[in-house]
Design a protein around this motif. Structure first.
Motif, PDB file in Angstrom:
ATOM      1  N   VAL A   1       1.850   7.637   6.653  1.00  0.00           N
ATOM      2  CA  VAL A   1       2.314   7.044   7.902  1.00  0.00           C
ATOM      3  C   VAL A   1       1.815   5.606   7.946  1.00  0.00           C
ATOM      4  CG1 VAL A   1       2.307   7.162  10.421  1.00  0.00           C
ATOM      5  CG2 VAL A   1       2.250   9.277   9.065  1.00  0.00           C
ATOM      6  N   LEU A   2       2.731   4.676   8.126  1.00  0.00           N
ATOM      7  CA  LEU A   2       2.400   3.257   8.181  1.00  0.00           C
ATOM      8  C   LEU A   2       2.497   2.784   9.622  1.00  0.00           C
ATOM      9  CD1 LEU A   2       4.598   2.137   5.152  1.00  0.00           C
ATOM     10  CD2 LEU A   2       2.182   2.791   5.123  1.00  0.00           C
TER      11      LEU A   2
ATOM     12  N   PRO B   1      -2.144  14.074   5.651  1.00  0.00           N
ATOM     13  CA  PRO B   1      -1.542  12.747   5.788  1.00  0.00           C
ATOM     14  C   PRO B   1      -2.558  11.626   5.568  1.00  0.00           C
ATOM     15  CG  PRO B   1      -2.072  13.582   7.948  1.00  0.00           C
ATOM     16  CD  PRO B   1      -2.406  14.680   6.973  1.00  0.00           C
ATOM     17  N   VAL B   2      -2.045  10.491   5.149  1.00  0.00           N
ATOM     18  CA  VAL B   2      -2.814   9.257   5.125  1.00  0.00           C
ATOM     19  C   VAL B   2      -2.150   8.306   6.110  1.00  0.00           C
ATOM     20  CG1 VAL B   2      -3.573   7.277   3.762  1.00  0.00           C
ATOM     21  CG2 VAL B   2      -3.536   9.555   2.737  1.00  0.00           C
ATOM     22  N   LEU B   3      -2.901   7.871   7.095  1.00  0.00           N
ATOM     23  CA  LEU B   3      -2.408   6.896   8.073  1.00  0.00           C
ATOM     24  C   LEU B   3      -2.954   5.534   7.682  1.00  0.00           C
ATOM     25  CD1 LEU B   3      -1.148   5.917  10.757  1.00  0.00           C
ATOM     26  CD2 LEU B   3      -3.205   6.727  11.924  1.00  0.00           C
ATOM     27  N   VAL B   4      -2.051   4.614   7.377  1.00  0.00           N
ATOM     28  CA  VAL B   4      -2.443   3.261   7.004  1.00  0.00           C
ATOM     29  C   VAL B   4      -2.033   2.332   8.143  1.00  0.00           C
ATOM     30  CG1 VAL B   4      -2.302   1.436   5.284  1.00  0.00           C
ATOM     31  CG2 VAL B   4      -2.026   3.827   4.579  1.00  0.00           C
ATOM     32  N   ALA B   5      -3.024   1.815   8.850  1.00  0.00           N
ATOM     33  CA  ALA B   5      -2.784   0.937   9.999  1.00  0.00           C
ATOM     34  C   ALA B   5      -3.178  -0.487   9.636  1.00  0.00           C
ATOM     35  CB  ALA B   5      -3.582   1.410  11.209  1.00  0.00           C
TER      36      ALA B   5
ATOM     37  N   ILE C   1       7.629   9.621   4.248  1.00  0.00           N
ATOM     38  CA  ILE C   1       7.023   8.406   4.801  1.00  0.00           C
ATOM     39  C   ILE C   1       7.554   8.177   6.213  1.00  0.00           C
ATOM     40  CG2 ILE C   1       6.823   5.895   4.596  1.00  0.00           C
ATOM     41  CD1 ILE C   1       7.097   6.209   1.582  1.00  0.00           C
ATOM     42  N   ALA C   2       6.653   7.905   7.140  1.00  0.00           N
ATOM     43  CA  ALA C   2       7.026   7.530   8.505  1.00  0.00           C
ATOM     44  C   ALA C   2       6.451   6.152   8.799  1.00  0.00           C
ATOM     45  CB  ALA C   2       6.517   8.551   9.517  1.00  0.00           C
ATOM     46  N   VAL C   3       7.220   5.350   9.515  1.00  0.00           N
ATOM     47  CA  VAL C   3       6.810   3.983   9.859  1.00  0.00           C
ATOM     48  C   VAL C   3       6.817   3.856  11.381  1.00  0.00           C
ATOM     49  CG1 VAL C   3       7.318   1.527   9.611  1.00  0.00           C
ATOM     50  CG2 VAL C   3       7.803   3.094   7.716  1.00  0.00           C
ATOM     51  N   ILE C   4       5.728   3.370  11.942  1.00  0.00           N
ATOM     52  CA  ILE C   4       5.600   3.218  13.394  1.00  0.00           C
ATOM     53  C   ILE C   4       5.237   1.770  13.720  1.00  0.00           C
ATOM     54  CG2 ILE C   4       4.371   3.987  15.463  1.00  0.00           C
ATOM     55  CD1 ILE C   4       3.776   6.614  14.026  1.00  0.00           C
ATOM     56  N   GLY C   5       5.966   1.190  14.668  1.00  0.00           N
ATOM     57  CA  GLY C   5       5.640  -0.164  15.116  1.00  0.00           C
ATOM     58  C   GLY C   5       6.176  -1.258  14.228  1.00  0.00           C
TER      59      GLY C   5
ATOM     60  N   ARG D   1       0.824  -1.197   0.000  1.00  0.00           N
ATOM     61  CA  ARG D   1       0.000   0.000   0.000  1.00  0.00           C
ATOM     62  C   ARG D   1       0.871   1.265   0.000  1.00  0.00           C
ATOM     63  NH1 ARG D   1      -5.320   1.375   0.953  1.00  0.00           N
ATOM     64  NH2 ARG D   1      -5.613  -0.672  -0.031  1.00  0.00           N
ATOM     65  N   ALA D   2       1.976   1.231   0.715  1.00  0.00           N
ATOM     66  CA  ALA D   2       2.857   2.398   0.744  1.00  0.00           C
ATOM     67  C   ALA D   2       3.440   2.683  -0.634  1.00  0.00           C
ATOM     68  CB  ALA D   2       3.984   2.169   1.750  1.00  0.00           C
ATOM     69  N   LEU D   3       3.873   1.653  -1.337  1.00  0.00           N
ATOM     70  CA  LEU D   3       4.430   1.857  -2.670  1.00  0.00           C
ATOM     71  C   LEU D   3       3.368   2.396  -3.625  1.00  0.00           C
ATOM     72  CD1 LEU D   3       6.660  -1.334  -2.972  1.00  0.00           C
ATOM     73  CD2 LEU D   3       7.430   1.033  -2.694  1.00  0.00           C
ATOM     74  N   ALA D   4       2.129   1.911  -3.489  1.00  0.00           N
ATOM     75  CA  ALA D   4       1.040   2.405  -4.340  1.00  0.00           C
ATOM     76  C   ALA D   4       0.732   3.867  -4.034  1.00  0.00           C
ATOM     77  CB  ALA D   4      -0.207   1.541  -4.146  1.00  0.00           C
TER      78      ALA D   4
END
Length: 377
Positions: A111-112, A137-141, A48-52, A33-36
């Motif tokens: 943000v992932l 932002p788009v937060l994708v959890a 891009i930020a990555v959490i967890g 999803r991040a690449l898309a």
């Protein structure tokens, strides 16, 4: 572009076993999803930020795909070390580690997030993204379907106007949040609570929050009685896996002459314990460290170790987490030093404690919890 070698990732220094791996289907969905989104929105890795990211699967796969400049936050010291080790093993660089703060999220448009277990932790993260990320932002959890609840959608909805659950794939599901709401002026975390002379301060990711969990309460009661008649108060004490610092701070309040170290692998716990020590006026006598099972502390340093071990590794029930802490306690204690442990009575750790640490006696038992004292051989 060759497929990323997920199978080469390791969990080290975390527990490794046949039923535990260093990535899951959620990681793969988040990467796809991040690449898309990056292609759709024309963004690069610096946005891009990555959490967890538990062991680096998301960060390393995206960086390997050309998304350089990614910022990543991992709560656990074990995850941070695993990411560094896996990056070195695969020859990947071009990302930066951060705490959960404005520097992590400033200008981030995607943000992932690997969904955390605790709703409070999710609320703190969602507020941080809405507060500090780019205006759009788009937060994708993402998470495993069996561990996801509607309450997670509601928690995201308190910080975002649009929350959309996606179709499940490979037993995982993504939730996409957008249109951040206006945030309150004051940060919602940490929170504070009073407990009979003890002030607890907790960030969202700290176990039990600002509550005094039952196991800790039982251990505190036993410690108060078992050391009352001791001929010498221990000078060096370690709260191993300290959480919000309840044990360490309580001991420091009761024994002003003691030198106390509180250590935990969770950054949220460490921040909470430091705030708890300050709130109770013992921050100059309680040292709090972010570490993996006290690995940076010297062998044989402690007279006493206090331990309320976890019995989960993420969402998996696994005894390995407690075993590693028992082994750490044995290393940290001087010969004749004492380990006080509280654990779920059904787990029956007494034989293992005797094997790893030394002679172990039961001090107290309730239908739910057992407290033991082990003497370092």
């Amino acid at each position: 572009m060759p497929e990323f070698p997920y199978s080469r990732l390791r969990r080290w220094p975390d527990v490794e076993a046949d039923n535990l791996q260093a990535y899951d289907a959620t990681d793969l969905l988040l990467v796809d999803r991040a690449l898309a989104l990056a292609a759709e929105r024309g963004i690069d890795g610096s946005q891009i930020a990555v959490i967890g990211d538990e062991y680096g699967a998301i960060t390393l796969a995206l960086t390997d795909a050309g998304m350089r400049g990614i910022r990543v936050h991992q709560d656990l010291a074990t995850g941070r070390r695993a990411l560094t080790r896996n990056a070195t093993e695969l020859g990947i660089d071009g990302f930066a580690a951060h705490e959960l703060d404005a520097a992590l999220l400033d200008g981030a448009r995607v943000v992932l997030l690997q969904l955390p277990k605790a709703l409070a932790e999710l609320e703190e993260i969602a507020d941080a993204v809405a507060r500090w990320a780019a205006p759009d932002p788009v937060l994708v959890a993402g998470g495993r379907v069996k561990h996801m609840t509607l309450a997670q959608n509601e928690a995201l909805g308190r910080s975002f106007g649009v929350v959309q659950a996606q179709r499940a794939e490979r037993k995982s599901r993504l939730i996409v949040a957008s249109e951040p709401r206006e945030v309150p002026v004051a940060l919602p975390f940490p929170v504070t609570a009073q407990h009979e002379g003890l002030t607890l301060v907790a960030h969202g990711g700290a176990f039990a929050g600002a509550r005094l969990d039952i196991g800790t309460r039982v251990l505190l009661d036993v410690l108060g009685g078992s050391r009352g008649g001791a001929s010498q108060t221990p000078w060096r004490v370690i709260d191993l896996g300290c959480g919000t610092g309840a044990l360490a701070v309580s001991y420091a309040l009761a024994h002003p002459e003691a030198e106390v170290i509180a250590t935990d692998r969770s950054a949220a716990a460490v921040a909470s314990a430091r705030a708890t020590a300050a709130a109770n006026g013992v921050d100059e006598r309680v040292t709090v460290t972010h570490d993996d099972a006290g690995s940076e502390l010297p062998d044989g340093w402690a007279d006493v170790v206090m331990l309320n071990p976890p019995f989960h590794l993420g969402t998996s029930i696994h005894s390995g987490a407690a075993t590693r802490l028992f082994e750490a306690a044995a290393r940290l204690l001087r010969p004749g030093g004492e380990l006080f442990t509280v654990f779920n009575s059904s787990l029956g750790y007494r034989a293992e404690l005797t094997r790893i640490v030394g002679d172990t006696e039961q001090l107290h038992r309730t239908p739910k919890f057992t407290v033991t004292r082990s003497i370092r051989r």
